[in-house]
Structures are given as structure tokens and as C-alpha cells.
Design a protein around this motif. Structure first.
Motif, PDB file in Angstrom:
ATOM      1  N   ARG A   1       0.683  -1.254   0.180  1.00 43.44           N
ATOM      2  CA  ARG A   1       0.036   0.088  -0.055  1.00 43.44           C
ATOM      3  C   ARG A   1       0.808   1.098  -0.016  1.00 43.44           C
ATOM      4  O   ARG A   1       0.357   2.233   0.049  1.00 43.44           O
ATOM      5  CB  ARG A   1      -1.022   0.080   1.172  1.00 43.44           C
TER       6      ARG A   1
ATOM      7  N   GLU B   1      -4.409  -2.882  16.209  1.00 45.43           N
ATOM      8  CA  GLU B   1      -4.675  -4.031  15.796  1.00 45.43           C
ATOM      9  C   GLU B   1      -3.746  -5.158  16.342  1.00 45.43           C
ATOM     10  O   GLU B   1      -2.770  -5.051  15.640  1.00 45.43           O
ATOM     11  CB  GLU B   1      -5.249  -4.306  14.300  1.00 45.43           C
TER      12      GLU B   1
ATOM     13  N   ALA C   1      -4.505  -9.696  10.385  1.00 44.07           N
ATOM     14  CA  ALA C   1      -5.955  -9.799   9.554  1.00 44.07           C
ATOM     15  C   ALA C   1      -5.848  -8.752   8.540  1.00 44.07           C
ATOM     16  O   ALA C   1      -6.202  -7.414   8.806  1.00 44.07           O
ATOM     17  CB  ALA C   1      -7.379  -9.861  10.627  1.00 44.07           C
ATOM     18  N   ALA C   2      -5.881  -9.053   7.397  1.00 48.31           N
ATOM     19  CA  ALA C   2      -5.671  -8.153   6.380  1.00 48.31           C
ATOM     20  C   ALA C   2      -6.863  -7.175   6.208  1.00 48.31           C
ATOM     21  O   ALA C   2      -6.723  -5.915   6.152  1.00 48.31           O
ATOM     22  CB  ALA C   2      -5.507  -8.841   4.954  1.00 48.31           C
ATOM     23  N   SER C   3      -8.129  -7.471   6.387  1.00 54.11           N
ATOM     24  CA  SER C   3      -9.185  -6.747   6.303  1.00 54.11           C
ATOM     25  C   SER C   3      -9.037  -5.788   7.528  1.00 54.11           C
ATOM     26  O   SER C   3      -9.399  -4.611   7.365  1.00 54.11           O
ATOM     27  CB  SER C   3     -10.432  -7.609   6.393  1.00 54.11           C
ATOM     28  N   ALA C   4      -8.746  -6.322   8.582  1.00 56.43           N
ATOM     29  CA  ALA C   4      -8.837  -5.249   9.721  1.00 56.43           C
ATOM     30  C   ALA C   4      -7.719  -4.025   9.548  1.00 56.43           C
ATOM     31  O   ALA C   4      -7.946  -3.130   9.627  1.00 56.43           O
ATOM     32  CB  ALA C   4      -8.573  -5.983  11.298  1.00 56.43           C
ATOM     33  N   TRP C   5      -6.596  -4.634   9.186  1.00 57.97           N
ATOM     34  CA  TRP C   5      -5.462  -4.088   9.087  1.00 57.97           C
ATOM     35  C   TRP C   5      -5.776  -2.728   7.965  1.00 57.97           C
ATOM     36  O   TRP C   5      -5.616  -1.505   7.903  1.00 57.97           O
ATOM     37  CB  TRP C   5      -4.046  -4.650   8.395  1.00 57.97           C
ATOM     38  N   ASN C   6      -6.638  -3.381   6.675  1.00 60.15           N
ATOM     39  CA  ASN C   6      -6.926  -2.291   5.772  1.00 60.15           C
ATOM     40  C   ASN C   6      -8.009  -1.328   6.269  1.00 60.15           C
ATOM     41  O   ASN C   6      -7.999  -0.159   5.653  1.00 60.15           O
ATOM     42  CB  ASN C   6      -7.525  -3.109   4.446  1.00 60.15           C
ATOM     43  N   GLY C   7      -8.770  -1.815   6.945  1.00 57.86           N
ATOM     44  CA  GLY C   7      -9.864  -1.111   7.663  1.00 57.86           C
ATOM     45  C   GLY C   7      -9.243   0.237   8.273  1.00 57.86           C
ATOM     46  O   GLY C   7      -9.641   1.437   8.046  1.00 57.86           O
TER      47      GLY C   7
ATOM     48  N   ASP D   1      -7.410   2.340   5.725  1.00 55.42           N
ATOM     49  CA  ASP D   1      -8.717   3.232   5.028  1.00 55.42           C
ATOM     50  C   ASP D   1      -9.332   4.208   5.688  1.00 55.42           C
ATOM     51  O   ASP D   1      -9.185   5.356   5.381  1.00 55.42           O
ATOM     52  CB  ASP D   1      -9.961   2.343   4.709  1.00 55.42           C
TER      53      ASP D   1
ATOM     54  N   ARG E   1      -4.670  -4.149  -3.952  1.00 56.58           N
ATOM     55  CA  ARG E   1      -4.922  -5.225  -3.118  1.00 56.58           C
ATOM     56  C   ARG E   1      -5.267  -6.578  -3.541  1.00 56.58           C
ATOM     57  O   ARG E   1      -5.430  -6.871  -4.762  1.00 56.58           O
ATOM     58  CB  ARG E   1      -6.365  -4.732  -2.239  1.00 56.58           C
TER      59      ARG E   1
END
Length: 156
Positions: A96, A134, A138-144, A147, A156
């Protein structure tokens, strides 16, 4: 030498990276810590010398990334035995284009500092984005988190 050739040489010289410079740290006779780019006086026998690279800062980063990094700095906490989760977390941040600091929890002092800061036993990897944390990858949590802080999505 032609003016065009001279101009080209001057531009090339300006584009070369600056060489590392030395920085010195010592304690003077009055017990005060001194810092300088010049070696300490000869009577000082114990001092630290560090090679320092010029700070390039985040000037090469996109504006949105620089703005997010100023407001919500990112830190990654890793450990010796972390393996794939730490590698995956680091890869996500790099993919990213997120500038981050990495702290390796290797000593008892590192662990104690983590416990003091977070009030918990260390769990690696741990990501902090500004004041948000965090624990675990967990990719989704980190990306959240990224973001919400305004970091560009990247690939991604």
C-alpha cells in the motif's frame, strides 16, 4: 568545456545522494550530554560516533499518503518467532506504500515497554495507526484501519 556539458555535469553532481556524515555524542565534564557534527574535545575518551544519512523525508510519497502519515503514523511491532504473520503484515504495508516504523520485541526491555504502552502482553504482529491498535494480522482489519486514516488503497 561547453556550457551544455558543464550544465549536465552540474545537474548530475546535484543529483548524487549526499554522503553519510558523522554525528558525535558524549558527556562533558559537567555531566551534560553533548551532540555535534565535530569530534569531541581530546580530553573526552568515551563517545559515540554514528553515521547519519540525510533525511529524505516523505517528499517522494503521494500527498494523501504524506497527509495520513502526519496525522496517523503507523507502527508495526514484530518478534523473532513471528514468521509468516509478520511477513504478511509488512508486505501489506509495503504494497500500500504506507511509511511505517518497525519495533522488534527482542529483549525484556522491549516487552516491558510494550506492556506499559498497551497494558497487555505482547502479541505480534501488532499494528498501530494513530491511536488505533490491531493485535494479530488480519488483512481486512489492517486495511480498515489504514482506510479510515486516509491512506490510499494501493493494490490489494
Amino acid at each position: 568545456m561547453t556550457s551544455r556539458r558543464l550544465l549536465t555535469l552540474m545537474l548530475l553532481a546535484a543529483a548524487l545522494p549526499a554522503a553519510a556524515q558523522a554525528a558525535y555524542r558524549w558527556v562533558d565534564k559537567d555531566g551534560r550530554v553533548q551532540y555535534s557534527d565535530q569530534p569531541p574535545p581530546q580530553e573526552v575518551k568515551k563517545f559515540e560516533e554514528r553515521k547519519v544519512q540525510p533525511n529524505k523525508g516523505n517528499a517522494q510519497l503521494p500527498f494523501a499518503t504524506r497527509k495520513a502519515a502526519e496525522t496517523y503514523p503507523v507502527a508495526l511491532y514484530t518478534g523473532r518467532e513471528c514468521g509468516k504473520p509478520c511477513d504478511d503484515g509488512r508486505a501489506l504495508l509495503n504494497q500500500r506504500g504506507v511509511p511505517f516504523s518497525e519495533t522488534k520485541l527482542e529483549t525484556a526491555e522491549d516487552v516491558a515497554a510494550f506492556k506499559t504502552r498497551f497494558g497487555k502482553e505482547p502479541f505480534v504482529p501488532t499494528l498501530t495507526v494513530g491511536r488505533e491498535t490491531e493485535m494479530g494480522f488480519a488483512a481486512s482489519a489492517w486495511n480498515g484501519l489504514l482506510d479510515n486514516a486516509g491512506y490510499p488503497a494501493g493494490k490489494r
